[in-house]
Design a protein around this motif. Sequence first.
Motif, PDB file in Angstrom:
ATOM      1  N   ASP B 150       0.855  -1.180   0.000  1.00 48.10           N
ATOM      2  CA  ASP B 150       0.000   0.000   0.000  1.00 48.10           C
ATOM      3  C   ASP B 150       0.897   1.238   0.000  1.00 48.10           C
ATOM      4  N   VAL B 151       0.268   2.417   0.043  1.00 47.80           N
ATOM      5  CA  VAL B 151       1.051   3.664  -0.053  1.00 47.80           C
ATOM      6  C   VAL B 151       2.086   3.754   1.051  1.00 47.80           C
ATOM      7  N   ALA B 152       1.709   3.422   2.283  1.00 51.85           N
ATOM      8  CA  ALA B 152       2.644   3.504   3.411  1.00 51.85           C
ATOM      9  C   ALA B 152       3.821   2.569   3.187  1.00 51.85           C
ATOM     10  N   TRP B 154       5.047   1.516   0.295  1.00 54.50           N
ATOM     11  CA  TRP B 154       5.882   2.107  -0.753  1.00 54.50           C
ATOM     12  C   TRP B 154       6.763   3.214  -0.196  1.00 54.50           C
ATOM     13  N   LEU B 155       6.128   4.122   0.568  1.00 56.28           N
ATOM     14  CA  LEU B 155       6.883   5.260   1.102  1.00 56.28           C
ATOM     15  C   LEU B 155       8.000   4.782   2.020  1.00 56.28           C
ATOM     16  N   THR B 156       7.675   3.785   2.873  1.00 55.84           N
ATOM     17  CA  THR B 156       8.707   3.276   3.777  1.00 55.84           C
ATOM     18  C   THR B 156       9.837   2.637   2.976  1.00 55.84           C
ATOM     19  N   ASP B 234       4.125  -7.046   0.771  1.00 55.13           N
ATOM     20  CA  ASP B 234       3.119  -7.030   1.830  1.00 55.13           C
ATOM     21  C   ASP B 234       3.205  -8.283   2.691  1.00 55.13           C
TER      22      ASP B 234
END
Lengths: 321, 268
Positions: B150-152, B154-156, B234
């Motif tokens: 999810d977006v989080a 990816w950002l991490t 994930d």
Amino acid sequence: MVANIVQTQGLNKTFGKTQVLDNINLNVPQGSVLALLGPNGAGKTTTVRILTTLLPPDSGSVTIAGYDVLREPEKVRSVIGIVGQSISVDGYLSGLQNLMMIGRLYRFSRKDARRRARELIEEFELTEAAHRPAQTYSGGMRRRLDLAASLMAAPPVLFLDEPTTGLDPESRNTAWDVIRNLVRGGTTLLLTTQYLEEADQLADTVAVIDHGRIITNDTPANLKKKLGGERLDIHLTDPADIAKLPLLQARALPTQVQNGAISFAIDEGERGLKEVASILQQLITAEVAVTDYTLQRPTLEEAFLQLVGTKVNNSVIEERK
Amino acid sequence: MQSVSTIPQAQQRPRVYWMLSDTWELFKRSVIQIRRTPDQVIAGVILQPIFLIITFRYVIGGAIMTGEANYVDFLMPGMLVTNVIQLAAVTLVSIPNDMTSGIVDRFRSLPMEKSAILGGTVLSVAVRCVLGVATMIGVGLLVGFRPQADVAGWLTAVGLLLLVSYAFAWLLAVFGLMAQSVEGAQQMGGFVWPLYFLSSAFVPVESMPPVLRAFANNQPLTPTINAVRALLLDQPVGNHVWITVAWCTGIILVSVPLTGILFRRRFS
């Protein structure tokens, strides 16, 4: 105020086992020009690097505008500009980008940095190349950009390390004009050079340096007097003819009468002209055959021979025309 | 000459402001260098990753058993990490290059923060990394990579990639400053290769003999790769993220002062 804006006392520097600087004492009065004259490897660049905070001395002290180079390097850096021997602009950045970056590093506001950069680009005739990467510039253009970079903060003291080495005669003249303009504007200048003529043209004082030592420190006029000014060499076809010229023989430089060759020390200016005329007149009157004659100034090598009495490595001295 | 009144005045600001401002100026310089050398960008950021992905995905990958249904899913996180380190290694060359040109003398003679000289170059590695990561993910998607994050996540993951490249850029800057020449510095870059192959980048660590497995488990790239892999696929992340952050912090805390010492020693 400090009378001598640049002042060094007893500078020593050793690289490994080689002593590159030996008790260097220099004083540069505000607004004057000091030329440090010497061959490659004499210690010119090392001196400049120490004076500009780039290299610490082993011993001795330096003050620039009253600031101690070792104790207050940041203060010193805010009053000096340096043009080194290697090009110190970024080849990928354009001329304008280089200057603006340097302006910002001098703590100018963005607006001031841009305005000052534009001014200097125009002054050094780089306007057309302002937006081109500096690596596409010609050698002369890059030097001008380098000089412009050093002048961003209009420093009261400027160091130029061999500013004209490798330049063609025309670029050299341009560089000299720029330097004279700076001096007229009140900048104090310390420049290093391998050329006697350059020191003569630009400097108020010439410090001759060799093997890390200052050999002499004098005005160009006095230095030239010491070096004997111009020299007239005459080569007689028949060495025996020297006997017909008792007057000339008496005037000739004592060590230089042999195998028909006679040399004379000639004064500067109009006096010298009359001397040359009188010597040639005597030769003509005596009806002596001459193979060859030349009028020349001492080369830097000869100057060093006279001043130090040691031979300077031939390969490092550029012959004067 | 200009009249004195047109000479700008230096602004008075706190030292921290100048540290950031000077680093930003030198960062911009490095970014302009990246823009002006598209050949380097194409070779290092685009062609090399494509070649490596194709080689591992289609040539070697068929013979590797990972337990993952799809080897490309296992491979891509390892590729991302090794690639950003490869891009960070630009400091190995650019720093000794600067040192041997006149430009460092120019910077040193200015009343600027000296830490920015290296700091700006190191920071510009981030730009290369963003380009590299984007290219890799694009190519990965073309050859069957199917991330689940999810977006989080990816950002991490991207944050970890930037952090590890930043840390290695400092570490490699140390080697760049130790080298006597640009060529010597390039040779030193070879020391990162064992870290690539003795890690979980291309094969599961469990398949290695005990000694190599012990090395692989206790070097910085394995936790980084594991963390990025778990985040993008994930899967449970465990404490891989924190171990990565600890490694990177350690590397930065050691390397930054070392570069300072080496930089000063060079000019005394």
